[in-house]
Scaffold this motif. Sequence first.
Motif, PDB file in Angstrom:
ATOM      1  N   GLU A   1       0.827  -1.204   0.000  1.00 17.27           N
ATOM      2  CA  GLU A   1       0.000   0.000   0.000  1.00 17.27           C
ATOM      3  C   GLU A   1       0.864   1.258   0.000  1.00 17.27           C
ATOM      4  O   GLU A   1       0.548   2.233  -0.680  1.00 17.27           O
ATOM      5  CB  GLU A   1      -0.946  -0.031   1.208  1.00 17.27           C
ATOM      6  CG  GLU A   1      -1.953  -1.170   1.177  1.00 17.27           C
ATOM      7  CD  GLU A   1      -1.387  -2.538   1.593  1.00 17.27           C
ATOM      8  OE1 GLU A   1      -2.110  -3.532   1.435  1.00 17.27           O
ATOM      9  OE2 GLU A   1      -0.238  -2.607   2.068  1.00 17.27           O
ATOM     10  N   CYS A   2       1.950   1.223   0.749  1.00 15.33           N
ATOM     11  CA  CYS A   2       2.911   2.331   0.785  1.00 15.33           C
ATOM     12  C   CYS A   2       3.474   2.565  -0.616  1.00 15.33           C
ATOM     13  O   CYS A   2       3.562   3.698  -1.099  1.00 15.33           O
ATOM     14  CB  CYS A   2       4.022   1.976   1.768  1.00 15.33           C
ATOM     15  SG  CYS A   2       5.523   2.917   1.600  1.00 15.33           S
ATOM     16  N   HIS A   3       3.847   1.475  -1.266  1.00 15.14           N
ATOM     17  CA  HIS A   3       4.373   1.528  -2.629  1.00 15.14           C
ATOM     18  C   HIS A   3       3.381   2.234  -3.545  1.00 15.14           C
ATOM     19  O   HIS A   3       3.763   3.080  -4.364  1.00 15.14           O
ATOM     20  CB  HIS A   3       4.654   0.091  -3.091  1.00 15.14           C
ATOM     21  CG  HIS A   3       5.000  -0.061  -4.520  1.00 15.14           C
ATOM     22  ND1 HIS A   3       4.052  -0.058  -5.524  1.00 15.14           N
ATOM     23  CD2 HIS A   3       6.201  -0.227  -5.130  1.00 15.14           C
ATOM     24  CE1 HIS A   3       4.657  -0.216  -6.683  1.00 15.14           C
ATOM     25  NE2 HIS A   3       5.956  -0.319  -6.478  1.00 15.14           N
ATOM     26  N   GLU A   4       2.112   1.908  -3.414  1.00 19.84           N
ATOM     27  CA  GLU A   4       1.078   2.514  -4.265  1.00 19.84           C
ATOM     28  C   GLU A   4       0.966   4.025  -4.020  1.00 19.84           C
ATOM     29  O   GLU A   4       0.833   4.803  -4.965  1.00 19.84           O
ATOM     30  CB  GLU A   4      -0.276   1.825  -4.031  1.00 19.84           C
ATOM     31  CG  GLU A   4      -0.329   0.401  -4.537  1.00 19.84           C
ATOM     32  CD  GLU A   4      -0.145   0.303  -6.039  1.00 19.84           C
ATOM     33  OE1 GLU A   4      -0.858   0.997  -6.774  1.00 19.84           O
ATOM     34  OE2 GLU A   4       0.734  -0.476  -6.472  1.00 19.84           O
ATOM     35  N   ILE A   5       1.009   4.436  -2.757  1.00 17.04           N
ATOM     36  CA  ILE A   5       0.942   5.872  -2.425  1.00 17.04           C
ATOM     37  C   ILE A   5       2.134   6.606  -3.043  1.00 17.04           C
ATOM     38  O   ILE A   5       1.983   7.634  -3.712  1.00 17.04           O
ATOM     39  CB  ILE A   5       0.938   6.091  -0.891  1.00 17.04           C
ATOM     40  CG1 ILE A   5      -0.326   5.507  -0.260  1.00 17.04           C
ATOM     41  CG2 ILE A   5       1.130   7.565  -0.541  1.00 17.04           C
ATOM     42  CD1 ILE A   5      -1.590   6.279  -0.505  1.00 17.04           C
ATOM     43  N   PHE A   6       3.344   6.073  -2.820  1.00 18.20           N
ATOM     44  CA  PHE A   6       4.546   6.732  -3.336  1.00 18.20           C
ATOM     45  C   PHE A   6       4.612   6.693  -4.862  1.00 18.20           C
ATOM     46  O   PHE A   6       5.177   7.595  -5.471  1.00 18.20           O
ATOM     47  CB  PHE A   6       5.811   6.144  -2.708  1.00 18.20           C
ATOM     48  CG  PHE A   6       5.954   6.473  -1.254  1.00 18.20           C
ATOM     49  CD1 PHE A   6       5.642   7.733  -0.763  1.00 18.20           C
ATOM     50  CD2 PHE A   6       6.400   5.525  -0.353  1.00 18.20           C
ATOM     51  CE1 PHE A   6       5.765   8.045   0.578  1.00 18.20           C
ATOM     52  CE2 PHE A   6       6.531   5.826   0.994  1.00 18.20           C
ATOM     53  CZ  PHE A   6       6.207   7.086   1.458  1.00 18.20           C
ATOM     54  N   GLU A   7       4.025   5.677  -5.456  1.00 16.83           N
ATOM     55  CA  GLU A   7       3.974   5.604  -6.925  1.00 16.83           C
ATOM     56  C   GLU A   7       3.188   6.803  -7.481  1.00 16.83           C
ATOM     57  O   GLU A   7       3.615   7.449  -8.435  1.00 16.83           O
ATOM     58  CB  GLU A   7       3.316   4.293  -7.361  1.00 16.83           C
ATOM     59  CG  GLU A   7       3.206   4.118  -8.850  1.00 16.83           C
ATOM     60  CD  GLU A   7       4.410   3.419  -9.461  1.00 16.83           C
ATOM     61  OE1 GLU A   7       4.618   3.625 -10.670  1.00 16.83           O
ATOM     62  OE2 GLU A   7       5.121   2.709  -8.749  1.00 16.83           O
ATOM     63  N   GLY A   8       2.055   7.099  -6.853  1.00 14.52           N
ATOM     64  CA  GLY A   8       1.259   8.251  -7.285  1.00 14.52           C
ATOM     65  C   GLY A   8       2.010   9.563  -7.102  1.00 14.52           C
ATOM     66  O   GLY A   8       1.968  10.442  -7.969  1.00 14.52           O
ATOM     67  N   LEU A   9       2.702   9.706  -5.971  1.00 13.66           N
ATOM     68  CA  LEU A   9       3.479  10.918  -5.719  1.00 13.66           C
ATOM     69  C   LEU A   9       4.657  11.024  -6.689  1.00 13.66           C
ATOM     70  O   LEU A   9       5.003  12.118  -7.132  1.00 13.66           O
ATOM     71  CB  LEU A   9       3.972  10.941  -4.260  1.00 13.66           C
ATOM     72  CG  LEU A   9       2.867  11.077  -3.205  1.00 13.66           C
ATOM     73  CD1 LEU A   9       3.431  10.857  -1.810  1.00 13.66           C
ATOM     74  CD2 LEU A   9       2.179  12.423  -3.316  1.00 13.66           C
ATOM     75  N   TRP A  10       5.268   9.894  -7.026  1.00 13.47           N
ATOM     76  CA  TRP A  10       6.377   9.858  -7.991  1.00 13.47           C
ATOM     77  C   TRP A  10       5.892  10.326  -9.361  1.00 13.47           C
ATOM     78  O   TRP A  10       6.554  11.136 -10.024  1.00 13.47           O
ATOM     79  CB  TRP A  10       6.936   8.440  -8.046  1.00 13.47           C
ATOM     80  CG  TRP A  10       8.047   8.205  -9.009  1.00 13.47           C
ATOM     81  CD1 TRP A  10       9.205   8.912  -9.139  1.00 13.47           C
ATOM     82  CD2 TRP A  10       8.122   7.161  -9.973  1.00 13.47           C
ATOM     83  NE1 TRP A  10       9.999   8.368 -10.126  1.00 13.47           N
ATOM     84  CE2 TRP A  10       9.352   7.289 -10.653  1.00 13.47           C
ATOM     85  CE3 TRP A  10       7.273   6.115 -10.327  1.00 13.47           C
ATOM     86  CZ2 TRP A  10       9.746   6.417 -11.659  1.00 13.47           C
ATOM     87  CZ3 TRP A  10       7.676   5.242 -11.320  1.00 13.47           C
ATOM     88  CH2 TRP A  10       8.893   5.409 -11.977  1.00 13.47           C
TER      89      TRP A  10
END
Length: 186
Positions: free
Chosen positions: A28-37
């Motif tokens: 889930e963390c990966h998904e959040i940071f993917e959007g921010l990236w």
Amino acid sequence: SGFRPEEWHRSEEYLFGIDLYNYAYWWECHEIFEGLWQAAGHDTEQGNFFQSLIQLAAANLKYFLGNPEAAHNLFQRGIIRLQHVPPSYMGIDVHRLSESLQAHLINPRPHTPLIGLGQQREKQEGINSNLVVGLGVARKLALLDFFFIAAKGLERIGLEMGIGFDKLRHKVVKQSEEIIEHKDLA
């Protein structure tokens, strides 16, 4: 939703991503940071930073799923990316985090170093560390509800790995408890 790096403390998504990382919700963390990236741009300093956090989250997930070689490679790539941002960036003492991660690679512990927020600002302004590190306390309560959302994803991962859901859930809960009890914030 993009934001300037110095406004990190106002970004609910960023703070929530850090909370998810520290509470072992790495997918889930990966998904959040993917959007921010995506919002920051791949070729920006901030984009590079988010990509390092994505790699660190993926490394933890790989390690948890029993693939230490892939985890080691992702940790190394994440650490290398962290070397391309300032020593204090978006509320994180990047230098300290990098050192903690490198030590973890040399002598692995059962849990990865946590990401502490606001520690550099603390040193400069004399802020109470409990207040700064506790920025996400309200969101941490929401993580209990979030577990049920993540359960379906865990069930899918467990089926793909040939592990029963109850066994996988028990493993996640046990590791989460170990992480919550661990007080050594990186």
